[in-house]
Design an enzyme around this catalytic site. Structure first.
Site, short mmCIF file in Angstrom:
data_model
loop_
_atom_site.label_atom_id
_atom_site.label_comp_id
_atom_site.label_asym_id
_atom_site.label_seq_id
_atom_site.Cartn_x
_atom_site.Cartn_y
_atom_site.Cartn_z
N SER A 40 0.68 -1.17 -0.06
CA SER A 40 -0.12 0.04 0.03
C SER A 40 0.79 1.10 -0.04
CB SER A 40 -0.78 0.11 1.26
OG SER A 40 -1.81 -1.28 1.41
C1 LIG Z 1 -2.96 -3.90 -0.04
S1 LIG Z 1 -2.41 -5.43 0.17
C2 LIG Z 1 -1.43 -5.44 1.81
C3 LIG Z 1 -0.77 -4.51 2.07
C4 LIG Z 1 0.40 -4.79 3.13
N1 LIG Z 1 -0.23 -4.61 4.31
C5 LIG Z 1 1.62 -4.30 3.24
O1 LIG Z 1 2.14 -3.66 4.04
O2 LIG Z 1 2.40 -4.18 2.04
C6 LIG Z 1 -3.61 -6.78 0.63
C7 LIG Z 1 -3.07 -8.26 0.81
O3 LIG Z 1 -4.24 -8.81 1.48
C8 LIG Z 1 -4.07 -9.97 1.08
N2 LIG Z 1 -5.45 -10.68 1.14
C9 LIG Z 1 -6.72 -10.71 0.45
N3 LIG Z 1 -7.48 -11.43 0.82
C10 LIG Z 1 -7.25 -11.91 1.83
C11 LIG Z 1 -7.79 -12.79 2.92
N4 LIG Z 1 -9.05 -13.17 2.80
N5 LIG Z 1 -7.03 -13.11 4.03
C12 LIG Z 1 -5.71 -12.89 4.08
N6 LIG Z 1 -5.10 -11.83 3.25
C13 LIG Z 1 -5.85 -11.59 2.23
C14 LIG Z 1 -3.93 -10.13 -0.70
O4 LIG Z 1 -3.40 -11.28 -1.08
C15 LIG Z 1 -2.82 -9.11 -0.36
O5 LIG Z 1 -1.45 -9.40 -0.31
#
Ligand SMILES: C[S@@+](CC[C@H](N)C(=O)[O-])C[C@H]1O[C@@H](n2cnc3c(N)ncnc32)[C@H](O)[C@@H]1O
Length: 416
Positions: A101
């Site tokens: 993000s």
């Molecule tokens: C915007 S990114 C997160 C950014 C992260 N916090 C960072 O510091 O880089 C969203 C993440 O959530 C994961 N994700 C999506 N659905 C999910 C779920 N149901 N449970 C866990 N992770 C999930 C995606 O694979 C993705 O890697």
């Protein structure tokens, strides 16, 4: 040389976040100054855009060949989210579903989390691991960070980056964050870093006394960062900041009333209509400075999906190939397609309702999320109240949004 460049880039990033008012607390500023973000994004993917247009031609991997200086510039651009995988790795979606993000969003959410040393935190969506490392810095050696990631490959890389950054004790769990991590509960905070269609019951259940959740809760096509805290069998919630996120995957994908399109697109040459002067004035009144201009748009954009299910993008309504959208300048509507004129009239209508309510901000609404009585979790089918537009009772205007496990009632106290 690179180390020195990294220190300078971090200092600049922190200065930008502090100057813009996104981050105010010293602890968050110190954490962001101390974690080298480039360790978490050694490679990422970038869209190649067709000459001057909006169409993305292809996605290219960006890695070591960028040169250290450019890589640092991109890693520390406060408004840039970096794709960890290209859309072609998510067949059938056409979307990027995992990003690091943008630092401005990361800083904003860390500020809102109000963490203290010793806190136990659950993060949903590890992504690059950068936010998890910052959480670890903020809770210190006496606290604990558990982070769930649904994508095995992304989780493995994040765990390696965390170890490289000296945060090997962050517990990275592979799975669907919808279920939380009961073995590591209770938590002081649960923070989701992907766009949620609903709050998950497990997140509320796994909070300790005084605990809170912070989640980007889908509203139309955007994801206002929402603070939620348990209240009886449900939760109360309040919007804290505007944002767009990649959607959460897994179990919790609801048939929300809105189509959820991020971007609006005219399929034929758009026509133009002026917005009523009073609306244009209200949208431009807060035009003093970019942040102010944005704020007025987000404020109207909070009401639009409550009043109309066809809300897409930020200030647009779409039906089939027809579209009406408020122009970036806030003084006119662009519309196209057979239903375009009707959509344009409705858009103006909602803007006038917003005016009549006193131009409320997204933070002026309160929400209650109640479990759906008699409906097993995840089952849909609650009869919708007639239409979507709100009703008024004792000076309060209210709307309902049926989500996945909860029905949200959004209320606005009307100014006297
Ligand atoms: C915007 S990114 C997160 C950014 C992260 N916090 C960072 O510091 O880089 C969203 C993440 O959530 C994961 N994700 C999506 N659905 C999910 C779920 N149901 N449970 C866990 N992770 C999930 C995606 O694979 C993705 O890697």
């Amino acid at each position: 040389m690179v180390v020195e460049g990294s220190l300078t880039a971090r200092r600049r990033m922190v200065e930008a976040l502090a100057a813009g008012g996104t981050v105010r607390s010293q602890s968050v500023l110190d954490a962001m100054r101390s974690v080298p973000r480039e360790l978490f994004v050694p490679r990422f993917w970038a869209p190649v855009v067709e000459g001057g247009g909006q169409e993305v031609r292809e996605w290219r991997p960006m890695a070591g060949d960028l040169g250290a200086e450019t890589a640092l510039l991109l890693a520390y651009d406060v408004d840039r989210a970096l794709a960890l995988k290209p859309p072609q790795r998510y067949p059938g979606t056409g979307q990027v579903l995992s990003t690091a993000s943008a630092p401005r969003v990361v800083g904003c959410m860390l500020e809102l989390l109000e963490l203290s040393p010793g806190d136990r935190v659950l993060e949903i969506g590890t992504g690059s691991g950068y936010n998890a490392a910052l959480l670890r810095r903020l809770v210190g050696d006496t606290g604990h960070v558990t982070s769930v990631e649904i994508d095995n490959e992304v989780a493995e890389e994040a765990a390696a980056h965390l170890a490289d950054a000296g945060c090997g004790d962050v517990e990275v769990v592979v799975g669907d964050g919808y279920h939380g991590v009961p073995e590591a509960a209770p938590f002081d905070r649960v923070v989701a870093t992907a766009g949620c269609d609903d709050i998950a019951p497990a997140w509320l259940a796994q909070l300790g006394p005084g605990g809170q959740c912070l989640l980007p809760l889908r509203h139309g096509a955007w994801h206002p960062v929402t603070r939620a805290w348990p209240d009886g069998s449900g939760a109360q919630a309040r919007v804290e900041a505007p944002a767009f996120f990649v959607p959460l995957q897994g179990r919790q994908s609801a048939a929300l009333p809105w189509p959820g399109d991020h971007r609006s697109r005219h399929h034929s040459e758009p026509r133009l209509a002026a917005l009523p002067d009073a609306v244009a004035l209200a949208l431009s009144r807060q035009h003093a400075g970019v942040a102010g201009a944005d704020k007025a748009r987000w404020n109207l954009a909070y009401l639009l999906p409550l009043e109309d299910d066809r809300a897409v993008s930020l200030l647009a309504l779409a039906e089939g190939a027809s579209l009406a959208e408020v122009h970036q300048r806030g003084d006119r509507v662009l519309y196209s397609g057979g239903e375009g004129e009707q959509l344009k009239d409705r858009l103006v209508d909602v803007a006038e309702i917003w005016l009549s309510l006193g131009c409320p901000g997204y933070g002026d609404y309160t929400s209650r999320l109640a479990p759906v009585p008699g409906r097993p979790p995840g089952q849909r089918g609650l009869p919708r109240p007639d239409g979507r537009a709100g009703w008024e009772q004792q000076g309060r205007r209210s709307w309902t949004v049926e989500r996945y496990d909860f029905v949200q009632t959004v209320c606005l106290e009307r100014a006297a």
